[in-house]
Enzyme design. Structure first.
Site, PDB file in Angstrom:
ATOM      1  N   HIS A 159     106.277 112.529  37.321  1.00 57.75           N
ATOM      2  CA  HIS A 159     104.721 113.804  37.321  1.00 57.75           C
ATOM      3  C   HIS A 159     104.579 114.982  36.918  1.00 57.75           C
ATOM      4  O   HIS A 159     104.163 115.864  35.919  1.00 57.75           O
ATOM      5  CB  HIS A 159     104.189 113.732  38.509  1.00 57.75           C
ATOM      6  N   ASP A 177     103.626 103.541  35.326  1.00 56.99           N
ATOM      7  CA  ASP A 177     103.196 104.466  36.279  1.00 56.99           C
ATOM      8  C   ASP A 177     102.699 102.995  36.726  1.00 56.99           C
ATOM      9  O   ASP A 177     103.614 101.803  37.649  1.00 56.99           O
ATOM     10  CB  ASP A 177     102.975 105.208  36.722  1.00 56.99           C
TER      11      ASP A 177
HETATM   12 ZN   LIG Z   1     105.562 106.461  40.184  1.00 60.61          ZN
END
Ligand SMILES: [Zn+2]
Length: 483
Positions: free
Chosen positions: A297, A348
């Site tokens: 991220h 993810d």
């Molecule tokens: Zn994750």
């Protein structure tokens, strides 16, 4: 493409038995192939018994009887971030639970779901997910595996039970694998004790290192790479982070290390309150961050963090569809690349499982933020889909710790054959076919075949285990929702 040498789907002999197996041919001729330096014509790919490319020759002749690709060949995409079990509740959190739903309200629902999961569910969900990934252009995956214990929070009789379920799913489907067992100890910065929803995740640093030792032979046996994932700075106190990294280095000095970092602004605020520093800043100051690391991220960084994190050699693990789904924020892609930062993509939470869609979402988020087009293109690679594919494969391979960095000698023969007969692609030059695959072919796959380590795992758009793994997945999800 050269239609005289390319066989159509209908008359392709498909001589390579599925999946791989005896007699698999070890060459493929492609009229167009995307090599690390760009598109090349008449490319002959040759690999050895281990599935490693031994020759990549452009301007080649097609040898008599050679297997010929039905469309342009592009490198397989490594998926650098996955929590497999989350695929089973994709679509189930798209309704209002609070006045301002956020990552944190999504997480509450995820914990409730995770609490019921057993090893057989894990394996069924992951097997379907990995088959889906292969059909969608991913040829390997990094599994950030944080559910370790049984529903009561007690270690299974074999502590590695859930990780082994994932390894089996990878082996059955043929997807390349990097296993990242997750270290999780606290519920927030400053040693806050874990909460009830986290009891299946928590383990001491010592037991993490024992788990890694136990998993190493199983990973080695199937060509998987073993690394480790300190979950986040909120879940791993400084001394545990230091000891776990040192322990991993003693097992494998170059093993990949992945960490969630700066996904949420609340996380940034909490980190500043705890340490006076922002998460990425803290990590760069206190951990040996280098090319082994993947910063997953890294959405919320200031200018200095973008510069120093990029220069550390770490890969930015971008998960554009999940970050959009969770309302995380927008990574400044141009800033990261201006410092030469490596990056790759991950699916993810698996709100979407499609390598092309991650690239689309990444590019579109940048266009919306900058009011500009073709942000991911460069002078060297004016075709944005080509530029993004090549960079994401490189960064994804680095984060995987495996030789899956594209169509080059020494790399694994992981590749995707685009469907030249797809309406969105038919009759276009190869670079535009890739553009159409990324930007214009959605909801109907423009992928014909997918090969991993020289074995054809997806053919005519379908994985060999498509039907049986889909049924097992639906059965597992139904049971989880009923219990
Ligand atoms: Zn994750």
């Amino acid at each position: 493409m050269n239609t005289t040498t390319a066989l159509s789907k209908a008359d392709s002999p498909r001589p390579n038995p599925l999946p791989g197996g005896e007699g698999a041919r070890q060459t493929l001729f492609a009229a167009d192939a995307l090599l690390p330096a760009g598109w090349a014509k008449n490319v002959l790919l040759t690999w050895n018994d281990a599935g490693q490319l031994t020759q990549v020759q452009s301007a080649a002749q097609s040898p008599a009887g050679a297997q010929v690709a039905t469309g342009p060949v592009i490198p397989g995409m490594p998926n650098l971030h996955s929590h497999a079990f989350q695929r089973a509740f994709a679509g189930l959190t798209e309704h209002r639970a609070e006045q301002h739903d956020s990552f944190w309200s999504w997480r509450t629902l995820m914990y409730r779901f995770a609490a019921r999961l057993g090893p057989q569910h894990m394996e069924a969900i992951a097997t379907w997910l990995y088959a889906e990934m292969l059909e969608a252009g991913y040829t390997s995956v990094c599994e950030f595996q944080y559910v370790h214990h049984d529903a009561d929070g007690r270690p299974y009789a074999d502590d590695a039970t859930l990780s082994l379920a994932l390894l089996r799913a990878a082996q059955k489907t043929g997807i390349g694998f990097t296993l990242l067992p997750v270290l999780y100890q606290t519920s927030g910065f400053g040693d806050q004790p874990p909460n009830e929803g986290q009891r299946r995740f928590v383990r001491s640093t010592e037991s993490m290192l024992r788990l890694l030792e136990a998993l190493k032979p199983a990973c080695d046996a199937q060509g998987a790479r073993l690394g480790m994932a300190p979950h986040s700075l909120r879940a791993v106190p400084p001394e545990a982070l230091r000891d776990a990294v040192a322990g991993l280095e003693a097992i494998d000095r170059t093993a990949p290390i992945h960490i969630h970092i700066a996904e949420q602004t609340k996380e940034v605020d909490d980190c500043i309150e705890w340490s006076g520093l922002r998460p990425v800043e803290w990590l760069l100051d206190h951990a040996p961050v280098d090319a082994r690391w993947c910063l997953v991220h890294a959405t919320h960084m200031n200018d200095a963090e973008y510069e120093y994190a990029a220069k550390s050699g770490a890969v930015a693990g971008l998960c554009p569809t999940t970050e959009a789904n969770l309302g995380d924020g927008i990574f400044d892609f141009s800033k990261w690349r201006s410092h030469g930062g490596a990056w790759g993509v991950g699916s993810d939470s698996h709100a979407s499982v499609n390598a092309a869609e991650e690239l689309l979402m990444l590019e579109y988020s940048q266009r919306l933020a900058k009011r500009q087009r073709n942000v991911g293109a460069s002078a060297a690679q004016p075709h944005v889909a080509t530029a993004l594919t090549l960079e994401a494969v490189q960064g994804g391979a680095q984060a995987s710790g495996r030789a899956v960095g594209g169509l080059a000698v020494g790399q694994q023969a992981d590749f995707v054959v685009l469907d030249a007969a797809h309406v969105a692609l038919q009759g276009l030059p190869a670079p535009d076919m890739l553009s159409a695959h990324v930007f214009a072919s959605h909801r109907t796959s423009a992928i014909d075949a997918v090969w991993v380590a020289g074995r054809e795992r997806v053919s005519a758009g379908r994985h060999t285990l498509h039907d049986e793994s889909a049924s097992a997945f639906v059965a597992a999800r139904t049971q989880l929702l009923k219990d």
